[in-house]
Scaffold this motif. Structure first.
Motif, PDB file in Angstrom:
ATOM      1  N   SER A 176       0.817  -1.209   0.000  1.00  0.00           N
ATOM      2  CA  SER A 176       0.000   0.000   0.000  1.00  0.00           C
ATOM      3  C   SER A 176       0.854   1.264   0.000  1.00  0.00           C
ATOM      4  N   GLN A 177       1.874   1.259   0.837  1.00  0.00           N
ATOM      5  CA  GLN A 177       2.661   2.476   1.002  1.00  0.00           C
ATOM      6  C   GLN A 177       3.700   2.690  -0.085  1.00  0.00           C
TER       7      GLN A 177
ATOM      8  N   GLY B 201      -4.173   4.809   5.010  1.00  0.00           N
ATOM      9  CA  GLY B 201      -2.757   4.467   5.011  1.00  0.00           C
ATOM     10  C   GLY B 201      -1.991   5.335   5.996  1.00  0.00           C
TER      11      GLY B 201
ATOM     12  N   ASP C  46      -6.831   0.465   0.164  1.00  0.00           N
ATOM     13  CA  ASP C  46      -6.368   0.726  -1.207  1.00  0.00           C
ATOM     14  C   ASP C  46      -7.554   0.972  -2.132  1.00  0.00           C
TER      15      ASP C  46
END
Length: 293
Positions: free
Chosen positions: A12-13, A235, A288
């Motif tokens: 995700s990051q 996030g 996401d």
């Protein structure tokens, strides 16, 4: 991307970038809580850019809200759209007053419950520890009190309003030792037992449970009007939480944030994406920008 939370987090990051919102909110009214700074401010800016007729910044400090309003107007070149309302989630009375004021709106199409706190200092607010009051109970109370206006909007304009909660990936990090107690809220309000390093994570886990239950109850209510309720993980995003860190912890935080964290604007896209999501997102956790674990 599926897999254990740590692997999903890295994907995700470092790989996934939330897409820029495109759906228009022409003629619609949007309220975003905690919107004078951070994710809330940037999400509100997106709603103004996307042609919303009215965007309400529901904030604790009116002066800071007015400053945020001027900033949004300067960047979007749209005036007469943003309003600043008072909402202090540490006060149940303030929550009730804000929801009561919203009854006078012609319509309410999107309500984003975004405001929250992260602190390592134990403090009571109303009848619970501050994280539980501000991150769990008050947003839920505000949402429940606002549901009649959202349903009314659905019926009146033949639309599907959205009730969106900002939660966090940190729910899977919660140790939540208080779950073993007979009275969980009473245990969370006991300063002697409090693990404040875990409290934000616990509040986000309880927030998820609460939103899922609220969505179930809304579906079962069979009341006129349809409202989609969902919650999202923005996030790891650059915020002012750094003030809680000192010494080596501060240095570690700064270095890791520079590698992994999304900018506030990029993180805010996940909020607007949740407001764009369809009826299949009802009761779902969006990670996401799609349903996740």
């Amino acid at each position: 991307m599926s897999g254990p939370p740590p692997l999903s987090f890295l994907y995700s990051q470092l790989v996934f970038t939330p897409p820029k919102p495109t759906q228009k909110y022409t003629d619609q009214t949007v309220m975003v809580t905690g919107s004078n700074i951070g994710l809330g401010l940037e999400a509100a800016r997106w709603f103004v850019k996307l042609d919303a007729a009215k965007v309400i910044l529901a904030v604790r400090t009116i002066e800071k809200g007015e400053e945020a309003k001027r900033d949004i107007e300067a960047s979007t070149k749209r005036t007469g759209v943003v309003e600043v309302w008072s909402l202090d989630l540490s006060s149940y009375e303030s929550v009730k007053q804000c929801a009561k004021k919203a009854e006078g709106l012609e319509r309410l199409d999107v309500l984003v419950e975004n405001a929250g706190i992260l602190t390592w200092q134990f403090k009571m607010m109303e009848d619970n520890e501050s994280h539980i009051t501000t991150n769990v109970v008050s947003p839920l109370l505000h949402a429940v009190l606002s549901l009649p206006k959202l349903r009314e909007t659905s019926v009146k304009f033949n639309t599907v309003p959205k009730l969106v909660f900002t939660e966090s990936f940190t729910h899977w990090m919660a140790k939540f030792n208080e779950r073993k107690e007979a009275n969980i809220l009473e245990s969370l309000a006991d300063e002697k037992k409090a693990d404040m390093a875990d409290r934000y994570n616990v509040s986000k886990l309880l927030g998820m449970y609460s939103v899922r239950k609220l969505a179930e109850l809304e579906t079962a209510s069979k009341k006129a009007g349809k409202v989609v309720i969902n919650f999202l993980n923005p996030g790891w995003v650059v915020t002012n939480v750094i003030k809680e860190y000192k010494g080596l912890d501060w240095l570690t935080f700064v270095i890791s944030r520079s590698i992994f964290a999304r900018s506030t604007e990029v993180g805010s896209r996940t909020i607007v994406n949740a407001a764009e999501a369809g009826e299949d997102s009802h009761g779902q956790y969006l990670n996401d920008c799609r349903p996740g674990a």
